[in-house]
Enzyme design. Structure first.
Site, short mmCIF file in Angstrom:
data_model
loop_
_atom_site.label_atom_id
_atom_site.label_comp_id
_atom_site.label_asym_id
_atom_site.label_seq_id
_atom_site.Cartn_x
_atom_site.Cartn_y
_atom_site.Cartn_z
CG ASP A 296 46.41 49.82 53.41
OD1 ASP A 296 47.12 50.32 52.70
OD2 ASP A 296 45.45 49.22 53.00
CE1 TYR B 143 39.58 48.36 52.17
CE2 TYR B 143 41.09 48.61 53.78
CZ TYR B 143 40.65 48.28 52.33
OH TYR B 143 41.54 47.95 51.55
CE LYS C 246 44.07 51.01 50.27
NZ LYS C 246 43.46 50.29 51.56
CG HIS D 7 40.05 51.93 47.25
ND1 HIS D 7 39.44 51.80 48.52
CD2 HIS D 7 40.39 50.66 47.18
CE1 HIS D 7 39.51 50.59 49.02
NE2 HIS D 7 40.35 49.98 48.05
CE LYS E 105 41.10 40.35 58.85
NZ LYS E 105 40.30 39.11 58.84
CB SER E 106 46.00 38.54 60.90
OG SER E 106 45.40 37.26 61.84
NE ARG F 223 45.75 32.63 61.08
CZ ARG F 223 44.59 32.02 60.69
NH1 ARG F 223 43.68 32.96 60.38
NH2 ARG F 223 44.20 30.70 60.79
CG ASN G 59 50.79 37.29 59.02
OD1 ASN G 59 51.24 36.05 59.09
ND2 ASN G 59 49.67 37.75 59.06
N1 NAP Z 1 43.36 48.38 47.28
C1 NAP Z 1 42.60 47.52 47.15
O1 NAP Z 1 41.77 47.43 46.41
C2 NAP Z 1 42.99 46.47 48.29
C3 NAP Z 1 41.92 45.30 48.18
C4 NAP Z 1 42.13 44.21 49.02
C5 NAP Z 1 43.04 44.47 49.98
N2 NAP Z 1 43.63 45.63 50.38
C6 NAP Z 1 44.61 45.94 51.64
O2 NAP Z 1 45.44 44.51 51.70
C7 NAP Z 1 45.44 44.11 53.00
C8 NAP Z 1 45.58 42.65 52.84
O3 NAP Z 1 44.60 41.90 51.94
P1 NAP Z 1 43.48 40.97 52.49
O4 NAP Z 1 43.13 41.36 53.80
O5 NAP Z 1 42.47 40.92 51.08
O6 NAP Z 1 44.24 39.41 52.21
P2 NAP Z 1 45.63 38.93 52.77
O7 NAP Z 1 46.31 39.55 53.83
O8 NAP Z 1 46.16 38.28 51.80
O9 NAP Z 1 44.84 37.80 53.71
C9 NAP Z 1 43.99 37.81 54.71
C10 NAP Z 1 43.31 36.62 55.05
O10 NAP Z 1 44.28 35.62 55.60
C11 NAP Z 1 44.08 34.90 56.94
N3 NAP Z 1 45.62 34.97 57.40
C12 NAP Z 1 46.34 35.96 57.89
N4 NAP Z 1 47.48 35.64 58.29
C13 NAP Z 1 47.59 34.30 58.29
C14 NAP Z 1 48.33 33.43 58.46
N5 NAP Z 1 49.52 33.59 59.07
N6 NAP Z 1 48.14 32.19 58.54
C15 NAP Z 1 46.71 31.72 57.85
N7 NAP Z 1 46.20 32.66 57.72
C16 NAP Z 1 46.30 33.86 57.72
C17 NAP Z 1 43.33 36.16 57.63
O11 NAP Z 1 42.48 35.54 58.50
P3 NAP Z 1 42.43 36.05 59.88
O12 NAP Z 1 42.25 37.40 60.15
O13 NAP Z 1 41.23 35.23 60.56
O14 NAP Z 1 43.89 35.70 60.86
C18 NAP Z 1 42.47 36.45 56.37
O15 NAP Z 1 41.34 35.78 56.04
C19 NAP Z 1 43.98 44.46 53.29
O16 NAP Z 1 43.68 44.31 54.69
C20 NAP Z 1 43.86 45.84 52.70
O17 NAP Z 1 44.56 46.80 53.71
C21 NAP Z 1 43.54 46.37 49.42
#
Ligand code: NAP
Length: 277
Positions: A46, A51, A76, A108, A230-231, A236, A240
């Site tokens: 994604d 980005y 997006k 988006h 995201k990681s 991780r 995940n």
């Molecule tokens: N459509 C939209 O408006 C929108 C907005 C936000 C996000 N998104 C999409 O959703 C995806 C995921 O959301 P997000 O990146 O905001 O947040 P998320 O996936 O909820 O959290 C990512 C954060 O958690 C950490 N993390 C990941 N796995 C972990 C684990 N097993 N243990 C501990 N920490 C962990 C990551 O750090 P590390 O990388 O250091 O592991 C990062 O800091 C995005 O990448 C994007 O593709 C879309």
């Protein structure tokens, strides 16, 4: 290798229920992270124009040696490209950066104070007809936004990608999607880490012998949503992805349901009208 469940979208296209999100991965790091994820078994990436790392995602897919049609790629349309002419140019750039047509392409943000997202949606319909993407959807749309698309256009979005995690469970919006054949994609599924020290979740993690991240991701899968945590860290990425040999019982699901606080980590879509500078 783990078999990730496939969700069938409303136009028959299938999407792996679990993928990798690449928001906030710097372009210089993106190719390696995506290669690492593909090595773990992820087949759904994604990304977004916003980005700034679509080209690096495309490079990783090309270098991976995995057939393009085995990998599901979402991008997006950016907030500065809602005007249909700007949308055409932005879409052509995405298709070029990602090395060919997309699997799923989303608006988006609805940007309700800036322009008319219904016109933008008509441009999205055009991109699907032209074969630039296999499915089209939206992101951050609220029920009134979705209702306008249903009332005024001929294509029901395949997905609505919205913020969902234990502190923001979004049940009315998810139910509206279910009723109308719009799959929910849960962004920030672990609330960017905010849920990881929750005492209730720590208790369930101890009981299941899993990490909190795994418990929460498993909860999303059991609710039927599509997720792409995201990681940037290989360990991780593996953690995940390792979600398919345990499940949550009714008490655990009820305890997580009780954590809902309607608390956002990100912007409110009704108020977010930011255009990248
Ligand atoms: N459509 C939209 O408006 C929108 C907005 C936000 C996000 N998104 C999409 O959703 C995806 C995921 O959301 P997000 O990146 O905001 O947040 P998320 O996936 O909820 O959290 C990512 C954060 O958690 C950490 N993390 C990941 N796995 C972990 C684990 N097993 N243990 C501990 N920490 C962990 C990551 O750090 P590390 O990388 O250091 O592991 C990062 O800091 C995005 O990448 C994007 O593709 C879309």
């Amino acid at each position: 290798m783990t078999t990730v469940p496939q969700i069938t979208l409303n136009n028959g296209v299938t999407i792996p229920q679990l993928g990798l999100g690449v928001f906030q991965i710097a372009p210089k790091d993106t190719k390696q992270v995506v290669l690492d994820a593909l090595g773990v078994g992820y087949r759904h990436i994604d990304t977004a124009q916003m980005y700034g790392n679509e080209r690096e995602v495309g490079e990783a897919i090309a270098e991976s040696g995995i057939a393009r049609d085995e990998i599901f790629v979402t991008s997006k349309l950016n907030n500065d490209a809602h005007d249909p002419e700007a949308a055409r140019a932005a879409t052509a750039r995405s298709v070029d950066a990602l090395g060919g047509p997309l699997d799923l392409y989303l608006i988006h943000w609805p940007m309700p104070a800036v322009g008319d997202f219904v016109d933008t949606w008509r441009a999205m319909e055009e991109f699907a007809e032209q074969g630039l993407t296999r499915a089209i959807g939206v992101s951050n749309f609220q029920i009134p936004h979705l209702q306008r698309l249903l009332d005024e256009t001929g294509t029901v979005p395949a997905v609505n990608q919205i913020e969902v995690h234990p502190y923001l469970q979004q049940n009315p919006l998810r139910a509206f999607g279910r009723e109308h054949g719009i799959a929910t994609e849960a962004w920030s599924p672990i609330a960017q880490g905010d849920v990881l020290d929750d005492p209730v979740l720590l208790g369930i993690a101890a009981d299941t012998g899993r990490s909190v991240a795994q418990v929460v991701l498993r909860w999303h899968l059991e609710r039927g949503d599509i997720v792409f945590p995201k990681s940037s860290h290989p360990e991780r990425l593996r953690e995940n992805f390792d979600l398919f040999d345990f499940s949550l019982n009714d008490d655990q699901l009820a305890a997580i349901a009780a954590l809902n606080a309607d608390r956002r980590r990100g912007p409110n879509p009704d108020e977010f009208n930011w255009i990248p500078g």
